[in-house]
Design an enzyme around this catalytic site. Sequence first.
Site, short mmCIF file in Angstrom:
data_model
loop_
_atom_site.label_atom_id
_atom_site.label_comp_id
_atom_site.label_asym_id
_atom_site.label_seq_id
_atom_site.Cartn_x
_atom_site.Cartn_y
_atom_site.Cartn_z
N HIS A 261 0.89 -0.99 -0.08
CA HIS A 261 0.04 -0.15 0.29
C HIS A 261 0.95 1.16 0.05
O HIS A 261 1.87 1.25 0.61
CB HIS A 261 -0.94 -0.03 1.12
CG HIS A 261 -2.23 0.81 1.10
ND1 HIS A 261 -1.87 2.18 1.35
CD2 HIS A 261 -3.42 0.78 0.57
CE1 HIS A 261 -3.21 2.59 0.94
NE2 HIS A 261 -3.98 1.87 0.74
N ASP A 315 -7.75 -5.41 0.08
CA ASP A 315 -8.47 -6.36 -0.97
C ASP A 315 -8.02 -7.79 -0.67
O ASP A 315 -8.39 -8.79 -1.55
CB ASP A 315 -7.86 -6.11 -2.38
CG ASP A 315 -8.29 -4.61 -2.71
OD1 ASP A 315 -9.57 -4.42 -2.56
OD2 ASP A 315 -7.61 -3.88 -3.32
N1 CMC Z 1 4.15 -7.37 -4.32
C1 CMC Z 1 5.63 -7.30 -4.25
N2 CMC Z 1 6.28 -6.35 -4.11
C2 CMC Z 1 5.55 -5.18 -3.66
C3 CMC Z 1 4.18 -5.00 -3.60
C4 CMC Z 1 3.44 -6.21 -4.05
N3 CMC Z 1 2.20 -6.34 -3.92
N4 CMC Z 1 3.86 -3.70 -3.63
C5 CMC Z 1 5.13 -3.24 -3.47
N5 CMC Z 1 5.87 -3.93 -3.51
C6 CMC Z 1 7.56 -3.48 -3.59
C7 CMC Z 1 7.90 -2.86 -4.86
O1 CMC Z 1 8.25 -3.90 -5.93
C8 CMC Z 1 8.84 -2.04 -4.49
O2 CMC Z 1 10.08 -2.78 -4.30
P1 CMC Z 1 11.53 -1.81 -4.64
O3 CMC Z 1 11.48 -0.69 -3.86
O4 CMC Z 1 12.57 -3.02 -4.15
O5 CMC Z 1 11.41 -1.64 -6.04
C9 CMC Z 1 8.14 -1.21 -3.34
O6 CMC Z 1 7.61 -2.47 -2.83
C10 CMC Z 1 7.48 -0.16 -3.39
O7 CMC Z 1 6.41 -0.28 -4.23
P2 CMC Z 1 5.75 0.58 -5.02
O8 CMC Z 1 5.24 -0.25 -6.45
O9 CMC Z 1 6.71 1.70 -5.72
O10 CMC Z 1 4.82 1.39 -3.98
P3 CMC Z 1 3.25 2.05 -4.75
O11 CMC Z 1 3.16 2.85 -3.56
O12 CMC Z 1 3.60 3.01 -5.81
O13 CMC Z 1 2.41 1.01 -4.68
C11 CMC Z 1 0.45 -0.51 -4.64
C12 CMC Z 1 1.36 0.63 -4.22
C13 CMC Z 1 -0.68 -0.52 -3.85
C14 CMC Z 1 0.16 0.21 -6.25
C15 CMC Z 1 1.06 -1.60 -4.98
O14 CMC Z 1 1.71 -2.05 -3.44
C16 CMC Z 1 0.72 -2.87 -5.83
O15 CMC Z 1 0.70 -2.88 -6.85
N6 CMC Z 1 -0.18 -4.07 -4.99
C17 CMC Z 1 -0.58 -4.81 -5.62
C18 CMC Z 1 -1.96 -4.47 -6.08
C19 CMC Z 1 -3.07 -4.16 -5.05
O16 CMC Z 1 -3.09 -4.79 -4.15
N7 CMC Z 1 -3.72 -2.98 -5.04
C20 CMC Z 1 -4.62 -2.65 -4.26
C21 CMC Z 1 -4.18 -1.61 -3.27
S1 CMC Z 1 -5.29 -1.33 -1.80
C22 CMC Z 1 -6.67 -0.86 -2.22
C23 CMC Z 1 -6.82 0.24 -3.53
O17 CMC Z 1 -6.34 1.53 -3.04
O18 CMC Z 1 -7.49 0.24 -3.98
#
Ligand code: CMC
Length: 392
Positions: A261, A315
């Site tokens: 998140h 989720d």
């Molecule tokens: N699985 C594996 N690694 C992850 C995940 C994940 N689900 N989420 C974040 N990371 C890692 C990512 O690879 C990165 O690692 P590094 O710094 O080594 O490159 C680090 O954590 C930061 O990730 P980010 O993508 O820069 O984080 P963000 O804040 O841009 O993304 C997010 C947040 C929710 C989009 C992301 O965690 C994600 O894609 N999760 C999976 C999809 C999901 O479950 N979405 C629902 C979100 S909650 C409800 C909503 O808002 O709708």
Amino acid sequence: MTFCEYRPGLEGIPATQSSISFVDGQNGILEYRGITIEDLAQHSTFLETSYLLIWGGLPTEEELAEFEHEIRYHRRLKYRIRDMMKCFPESGHPMDALQACAAALGLFYSRRALDNPIYIRDAVVRLLAKIPTIVAAFQLMRKGNDPIQPRDDLDYAANFLYMLTEREPDPLAARIFDICLLLHAEHTINASTFSAMVTASTLTDPYGVIASAVGTLAGPLHGGANEEVIMMLEEIGSVDNVEPYLESCLQRKSKIMGFGHRVYKVKDPRAIILQNLAEQLFEKFGRDEYYDIALALEKAVSDRLGHKGIYPNVDFFSGLVYRKLGIPTDLFTPVFAIARTAGWLAHWKEQLGENRIFRPTQIYTGARNAPYVSLEKRHSAHDESLLNFVTS
Ligand code: CMC
């Protein structure tokens, strides 16, 4: 004022001032108008919480009764909306159907009087009342059936489950579904809420505001993740396959759905409540075959990625609850939209209170003063990028 640092995804940049909800991502706290989500889940209902979010305080008994009555009264859809829905392809995603219908409501309630409190109230009531009916109607219609009419004797959550399954739900199932709606009702400036606010800031009608938010919620990085979680658990198939699956995701650098998140660096407080609700349902109606896989995956991800603050988000467990309630997988995100309509409307109303149109700036990275090359002398930039895409 000049602010030149570019932050992809506007991470950490305040886009507004708001008194609607508060998140402390380090300590796993979520509050609506100052009240913790745990308190609301225990004592409130989705409609009472919607009132709290939209009008800023808990309603009196009389105010709540009036609000609930108005919403019951407005649940039905105009037959022309239903006729329009008959033309939708049954293979279309229900989020697309919902977005189209939310926008179409604006055709029927087209008077735009954003400075009139009665207009605001009517729009709030209509949208909260009709969105569940649209979702349930599309589900029945795509199976070739006529939609069934809402039942005035049923509460908000029970009526939705009734319209969807054509059966009056068990009271525990209805209460749990109502709590699910409450938990998804609001979450500060997430992508769809931001989208709603940007649209609202142009002073367009509220139906357009909600349609634009629905379109944003549909993506797999946002509301669409709950659907993807179930597909992922299906693909994993067994507890033994959890480790190899995770390993292969990490190698491919692909995200594990339902984890991580932007704000929470601990387990999402909503995930904790949802997991508890799922267990209550399993106790009464039988354990879900995917629950053990989910538990093993949570442990494996926490072991491998906990140091980055990657834990289950809202989720991760919601899909397991919805499955037990008989909700089809591709309706999970529309159900999220039913709930989040309350938060979107609260932000719409707040935005109107102190509106300034959103118009951020950009850091331009393209060419300047480029020559205009005549048609016969041009090489296709498109073909080159296509070639790169095919060979990479
Ligand atoms: N699985 C594996 N690694 C992850 C995940 C994940 N689900 N989420 C974040 N990371 C890692 C990512 O690879 C990165 O690692 P590094 O710094 O080594 O490159 C680090 O954590 C930061 O990730 P980010 O993508 O820069 O984080 P963000 O804040 O841009 O993304 C997010 C947040 C929710 C989009 C992301 O965690 C994600 O894609 N999760 C999976 C999809 C999901 O479950 N979405 C629902 C979100 S909650 C409800 C909503 O808002 O709708």
